[in-house]
Design an enzyme around this catalytic site. Structure first.
Site, PDB file in Angstrom:
ATOM      1  N   ASP A  27       0.818  -1.221   0.000  1.00  0.00           N
ATOM      2  CA  ASP A  27       0.000   0.000   0.000  1.00  0.00           C
ATOM      3  C   ASP A  27       0.850   1.268   0.000  1.00  0.00           C
ATOM      4  OD1 ASP A  27      -2.422   1.350  -0.013  1.00  0.00           O
ATOM      5  OD2 ASP A  27      -2.518   1.455   2.165  1.00  0.00           O
ATOM      6  N   ASN A  75     -11.000  -2.961  -5.068  1.00  0.00           N
ATOM      7  CA  ASN A  75     -10.254  -2.008  -5.899  1.00  0.00           C
ATOM      8  C   ASN A  75     -10.941  -1.716  -7.249  1.00  0.00           C
ATOM      9  OD1 ASN A  75      -7.005  -3.108  -4.667  1.00  0.00           O
ATOM     10  ND2 ASN A  75      -8.180  -1.309  -4.076  1.00  0.00           N
TER      11      ASN A  75
END
Ligand code: IPE
Ligand code: IPE
Ligand code: MG
Length: 249
Positions: A27, A75
């Site tokens: 991330d 996502n």
């Protein structure tokens, strides 16, 4: 030597007590790019480099499995251009793997619901599976269109189908049997889960498998997460006392 070995006291990685399986939530790509005034896609490109670098390092250390979160079931909420960019990077990565994995002795496996991917990506993944079957040694697992809840629901459905077909009995289900229905079938649970990028949450990652994993969070953004950062995570892990619900011996 007491609680810690000499290497641990001197702040070095103890090569004799490495985790077998490390999971990473990759991330911070977007923020890395933003800080440089670059498009988010540049962050994903740098993130892919970081993954290559860490894979090489894990293999060198003798870690058996590195499992990375590349694209979650959530996502898909992102702008289509960003999703296209990530899939394009994946395409490039798969071509590269097909050319090099046998030479380097690197196995590759994909975890997640791959049924929705473009046909050419599915074909490239099939080729990497075929090559991986011929290789022994380090394995990178890439979680793609992966969600921990999706994985559990998918497993429950498959088990229910086997029950309906008379191949399994519902009252005979054990944790071990259930884990064979997961995308991660055959993998040991990760001893260590690393999340760079500053957030302190699991974001639907390996919900079943992380039941007893040690968590390591740091603020470094994923594209900047290098070998030294990984060492820091390993050293932190080596200072943890894992009790699995028991008491200190
Ligand atoms: C992780 O980086 C990569 C994917 C989720 C594909 P992000 O894109 O989430 O980066 P940040 O969190 O916005 O910085
Ligand atoms: C988790 O990161 C997913 C991946 C790294 C692929 P996100 O950036 O999607 O997670 P949230 O939205 O911060 O929880
Ligand atoms: Mg993020």
């Amino acid at each position: 030597m007491g609680l810690f070995t000499k290497r641990q006291l001197t702040g070095q990685v103890d090569k004799n007590s490495l985790p077998r399986h490390v999971a990473v939530i990759m991330d911070g790509n977007g923020r890395w790019a933003q800080k440089r005034g670059l498009p988010r896609s540049a962050g994903h490109k740098a993130g892919a480099e970081s993954f290559r670098r860490l894979g090489t390092y894990c293999k060198k250390l003798g870690i058996d499995y590195l499992t990375v979160y590349a694209f979650s079931t959530e996502n898909w909420k992102r702008p289509p251009e960003e999703i296209d960019g990530i899939m394009q990077l994946l395409r490039r990565y798969l071509h590269e793997c097909i050319d090099t994995m046998e030479r380097d002795g690197n196995r590759l496996r994909f975890l997640g619901d791959l049924s929705v991917l473009d046909d050419d990506l599915k074909e490239l993944i099939r080729e990497t599976n075929e090559i991986s079957a011929r290789i022994e040694g380090f394995q990178a697992n890439v979680c793609l269109n992966y969600g921990g809840r999706d994985e559990i629901v998918h497993a429950a459905r498959a088990f229910a189908r086997d029950c309906a077909a008379g191949e399994k009995r519902s009252d005979a289900l054990t944790e071990e049997m259930f884990s064979q229905y997961l995308y991660s079938n055959g993998l040991p649970d990760p001893e260590l889960l690393i999340r760079p990028g500053g957030e302190k949450r699991i974001s639907n990652y390996l919900l079943w498998q992380c039941a007893y994993s040690e968590f390591y969070f740091c603020d470094t953004l994923w594209p900047d997460f290098d070998e030294r950062e990984f060492d820091k995570a390993l050293i932190a892990y080596q200072h943890r006392e894992r009790r699995f619900g028991g008491v200190k011996p």
